[in-house]
Motif scaffolding. Structure first.
Motif, PDB file in Angstrom:
ATOM      1  N   ARG A 163      11.814 -21.797 -28.298  1.00 54.11           N
ATOM      2  CA  ARG A 163      13.057 -22.523 -28.009  1.00 54.11           C
ATOM      3  C   ARG A 163      14.273 -21.963 -28.747  1.00 54.11           C
ATOM      4  O   ARG A 163      15.389 -22.441 -28.553  1.00 54.11           O
ATOM      5  N   ASP A 183      15.391 -27.168 -21.947  1.00 50.15           N
ATOM      6  CA  ASP A 183      16.282 -27.807 -22.924  1.00 50.15           C
ATOM      7  C   ASP A 183      17.716 -27.906 -22.406  1.00 50.15           C
ATOM      8  O   ASP A 183      18.430 -28.875 -22.717  1.00 50.15           O
ATOM      9  N   LYS A 234      11.579 -22.259 -21.311  1.00 48.55           N
ATOM     10  CA  LYS A 234      11.757 -23.358 -22.257  1.00 48.55           C
ATOM     11  C   LYS A 234      13.233 -23.629 -22.519  1.00 48.55           C
ATOM     12  O   LYS A 234      13.641 -24.789 -22.686  1.00 48.55           O
ATOM     13  N   ASN A 281      12.339 -17.618 -24.904  1.00 48.72           N
ATOM     14  CA  ASN A 281      11.586 -17.996 -23.715  1.00 48.72           C
ATOM     15  C   ASN A 281      12.557 -18.657 -22.736  1.00 48.72           C
ATOM     16  O   ASN A 281      13.045 -19.764 -22.984  1.00 48.72           O
TER      17      ASN A 281
END
Length: 443
Positions: free
Chosen positions: A37, A93, A89, A86
């Motif tokens: 993240r 978010d 991911k 990534n």
């Protein structure tokens, strides 16, 4: 003349100085799990676009490759881009993010480390050495550069930084050059490694890897040691190596170079695909290939073979995804007739695809008159059908033989009855004769 030169220099100087890409925001310690993240934002503070092709993100002594996920490889003047560990991911978010996004592979230290942005020549463009003492350590904030000063504020990936004057100002804290907690960074000069760009490959085909090492002054480094790890358990030691992946998948290739007390590393991603490259047509004029995959393929050093002749594809031969590629016979030197097989060979000479065109068969016309036309029989070449055909023939032959035996048996049976009737008749006559003789004797 000198005046003209000065005017030209003064005119173009702003253009030369107008393109500078810097690290602008760092999200190194998120709330909860950090895995995949983390991200860093870069910003072009000039007015001219900058092409980021071949640029690297240097972290943890590794040149991380930048893979464009969305947006434009050219970052516009006063434009932003985000480099993430990534992409999937990150988009979970930040589902509303629509800016330029680069996928890479890194893991930030939560205590602090040095981050460097490098251009395609591996020259350092911008470096930041952050520390957890600056803040943004697990509280949901990020480190943001505003007016040359690092501050803490709410994350703004791909947008203008939002840290306010009430946020913590870390600009007065000197960037660490020695130990911060348990983390330390080398202060001596570094050498550089370059493993090349990400690529697509075909399972079963040789892939050529060429490494490059640069010295302390960015000069080509002689006598460096090159160690490769191909991500499938195999490795090799040489500047230029060949490797074959046997199964499709995504493989991270790592190159480590060393020279004396100095070392550096770099990595790239190899996407290995099933072979969807085949020959779809071959004649005396050309041989046509088709790439059935959704990726462009490099077929450098592959071969075409027919009539005991070989044609080797030159370096940097690419075939576009879902496209055809025709190789003229005037170039390959291969003329193919209708009944000839053409092979597509991997660089190691094993067969990748074999093309066998169906010949046009012409049946001769017979001048012999046939009393009754016979039905055409289609014969399958499988053993089962062949056995079945033999059994049918055998049964027919056996039937004919059985019929003959039955006929002979029937003829033999009729002859035996005839002889029995004759013998019986003779017996009756003989009996009658004896009876007459006895009667005459008694009289």
């Amino acid at each position: 003349m000198l005046v003209i030169r000065l005017i030209l220099i003064s005119f173009f100087l702003p253009l030369f100085a107008s393109a500078s890409v810097v690290i602008n925001e760092i999200m190194y310690d998120l709330e909860g799990s950090d895995s995949g993240r983390e991200w860093v934002e870069i910003y072009n503070n000039g007015s001219s676009p900058v092409d980021l092709t071949g640029w690297k993100f240097f972290e943890a002594n590794t040149n991380h490759v930048l893979t464009l996920v969305q947006g434009n490889i050219n970052i516009s003047g006063n434009g932003f881009a985000v480099i993430v560990d990534n992409a999937e991911k990150f988009l979970v978010d930040w589902p509303n993010f629509s800016g330029t996004l680069f996928d890479s592979s890194f893991s930030f230290s939560n205590t602090g480390e040095s981050l460097t942005l490098r251009n395609s020549d591996l020259a350092d463009v911008d470096t930041v050495t952050y520390s957890s003492d600056w803040g943004a350590n697990g509280d949901g904030n990020s480190l943001q550069k505003i007016d040359g000063q690092w501050k803490v504020g709410s994350p703004t990936p791909g947008a203008q930084n939002s840290a306010s004057t009430s946020d913590v100002d870390v600009s007065e804290s000197p960037e660490p050059t020695s130990d911060i907690g348990s983390q330390s960074w080398p202060t001596e000069p570094q050498i550089y490694a370059n493993a090349g760009e990400d690529r697509n490959a075909v399972a079963g085909a040789d892939i050529k890897f060429s490494g490059r090492a640069l010295g302390l002054q960015k000069e080509p480094l002689e006598n460096a040691r090159y160690l490769w790890s191909f991500g499938d358990g195999a490795g090799a030691e040489s500047q230029n190596v060949l490797h074959t992946y046997h199964y499709p998948g995504d493989y991270i290739v790592v190159l480590n170079v060393s020279s004396g007390k100095y070392s550096a590393s770099d990595r790239l991603l190899v996407k290995v695909l099933e072979n969807n490259l085949k020959i779809i047509e071959a004649n005396e004029n050309y041989i046509k290939l088709h790439n059935g995959s959704k990726f462009d393929l490099d077929i450098s050093s592959w071969f075409l073979r027919a009539n005991s002749k070989l044609f080797k594809f030159p370096e940097s031969t690419l075939i576009k995804s879902s496209a055809d590629l025709s190789i003229p016979s005037s170039i390959s030197g291969i003329n193919v007739n209708n009944n000839q097989t053409v092979d597509l060979l991997y660089p190691n000479a094993s067969i990748a695809y074999s093309y066998s065109p169906t010949p046009n068969i012409e049946y001769p016309v017979s001048n012999i008159a046939v009393a009754e036309p016979k039905p055409t029989t289609v014969v399958d070449s499988s053993p089962e059908v062949k056995d079945a055909g033999n059994s049918a023939s055998d049964n027919e032959e056996n039937t004919q033989q059985t019929a003959s035996v039955i006929s002979v048996g029937q003829n033999n049976s009729w002859g035996l009855k005839k002889w029995l009737a004759i013998i019986l008749g003779i017996g009756i006559i003989a009996g009658a004769g004896l009876l007459i003789i006895r009667r005459q004797s008694s009289v």
